[in-house]
Design a protein around this motif. Structure first.
Motif, mmCIF file in Angstrom:
data_model
loop_
_atom_site.group_PDB
_atom_site.id
_atom_site.type_symbol
_atom_site.label_atom_id
_atom_site.label_comp_id
_atom_site.label_asym_id
_atom_site.label_seq_id
_atom_site.Cartn_x
_atom_site.Cartn_y
_atom_site.Cartn_z
ATOM 1 N N SER A 1 -70.872 -30.657 19.223
ATOM 2 C CA SER A 1 -71.658 -31.850 18.938
ATOM 3 C C SER A 1 -73.146 -31.565 19.107
ATOM 4 N N PHE A 2 -73.509 -30.722 20.070
ATOM 5 C CA PHE A 2 -74.915 -30.362 20.243
ATOM 6 C C PHE A 2 -75.405 -29.567 19.050
ATOM 7 N N GLN A 3 -74.566 -28.649 18.562
ATOM 8 C CA GLN A 3 -74.949 -27.845 17.406
ATOM 9 C C GLN A 3 -75.176 -28.736 16.191
ATOM 10 N N THR A 4 -74.297 -29.700 15.967
ATOM 11 C CA THR A 4 -74.452 -30.622 14.844
ATOM 12 C C THR A 4 -75.722 -31.449 14.994
ATOM 13 N N ALA A 5 -75.974 -31.957 16.193
ATOM 14 C CA ALA A 5 -77.172 -32.754 16.425
ATOM 15 C C ALA A 5 -78.433 -31.925 16.221
ATOM 16 N N LEU A 6 -78.415 -30.670 16.655
ATOM 17 C CA LEU A 6 -79.575 -29.803 16.488
ATOM 18 C C LEU A 6 -79.853 -29.525 15.019
ATOM 19 N N VAL A 7 -78.792 -29.254 14.247
ATOM 20 C CA VAL A 7 -78.962 -29.001 12.808
ATOM 21 C C VAL A 7 -79.515 -30.237 12.116
ATOM 22 N N ILE B 1 -83.249 -30.610 12.995
ATOM 23 C CA ILE B 1 -84.085 -29.644 12.264
ATOM 24 C C ILE B 1 -84.223 -30.068 10.812
ATOM 25 N N ALA B 2 -83.134 -30.554 10.222
ATOM 26 C CA ALA B 2 -83.188 -31.004 8.828
ATOM 27 C C ALA B 2 -84.123 -32.194 8.675
ATOM 28 N N GLN B 3 -84.102 -33.124 9.634
ATOM 29 C CA GLN B 3 -84.997 -34.278 9.588
ATOM 30 C C GLN B 3 -86.443 -33.841 9.714
ATOM 31 N N ARG B 4 -86.722 -32.899 10.594
ATOM 32 C CA ARG B 4 -88.103 -32.431 10.773
ATOM 33 C C ARG B 4 -88.614 -31.734 9.527
ATOM 34 N N LYS B 5 -87.751 -30.949 8.894
ATOM 35 C CA LYS B 5 -88.154 -30.282 7.646
ATOM 36 C C LYS B 5 -88.437 -31.318 6.566
ATOM 37 N N GLY B 6 -87.643 -32.381 6.531
ATOM 38 C CA GLY B 6 -87.856 -33.444 5.549
ATOM 39 C C GLY B 6 -89.168 -34.182 5.817
ATOM 40 N N GLU B 7 -89.512 -34.396 7.090
ATOM 41 C CA GLU B 7 -90.763 -35.088 7.445
ATOM 42 C C GLU B 7 -91.971 -34.236 7.108
ATOM 43 N N SER B 8 -91.862 -32.897 7.279
ATOM 44 C CA SER B 8 -93.006 -32.039 7.041
ATOM 45 C C SER B 8 -93.312 -31.886 5.555
ATOM 46 N N LYS B 9 -92.313 -32.104 4.688
ATOM 47 C CA LYS B 9 -92.517 -31.984 3.230
ATOM 48 C C LYS B 9 -93.215 -33.203 2.666
ATOM 49 N N LYS B 10 -93.137 -34.351 3.358
ATOM 50 C CA LYS B 10 -93.719 -35.587 2.831
ATOM 51 C C LYS B 10 -95.201 -35.616 2.982
#
Length: 117
Positions: free
Chosen positions: A99-105, A108-117
């Motif tokens: 569950s930690f691995q899923t939450a971490l992924v 990271i995906a959310q942060r990458k999405g925020e940085s592209k905007k």
């Protein structure tokens, strides 16, 4: 018979002493010495987990109780006391890792999405 010189005696003595020190060092490094003494011990370390450079958690068994100790460079703190379990294998690990691995992924995906905007 050939006469025995003092140098031969000292050399043989030094060799025997060096051999004793080497055997003691090997026994200590491999843990043979601690396993030989363990039968008479009232305290045994069941598990250790390093949590920092000089900090660790230690599970110690004393008189059918397990103590969870926090060990630092300066002191030792009893964090928890519990009754002895049958064996360490009977304790099931929590599914926290997956569950930690899923939450971490996801994070990271959310942060990458925020940085592209």
């Amino acid at each position: 018979m050939a006469p025995v010189s003092m140098g031969n005696i000292i050399g043989a003595l030094a060799l025997v002493l060096l051999l004793i020190v080497a055997v003691a060092w090997v026994f200590r490094r491999t843990g043979v010495a601690t396993r030989m003494v363990k039968g008479n011990s009232i305290l045994s370390v069941k598990h250790t987990q390093s949590i920092g450079a000089r900090e660790r958690l230690v599970v110690v068994e004393v008189d059918d109780k397990w103590l969870l100790l926090g060990v630092t460079q300066d002191n030792i703190t009893n964090l928890m006391t519990m009754e002895k379990k049958a064996e360490l294998e009977s304790v099931k690990p929590a599914p926290f890792i997956s569950s930690f691995q899923t939450a971490l992924v996801n994070c990271i995906a959310q942060r990458k999405g925020e940085s592209k905007k």
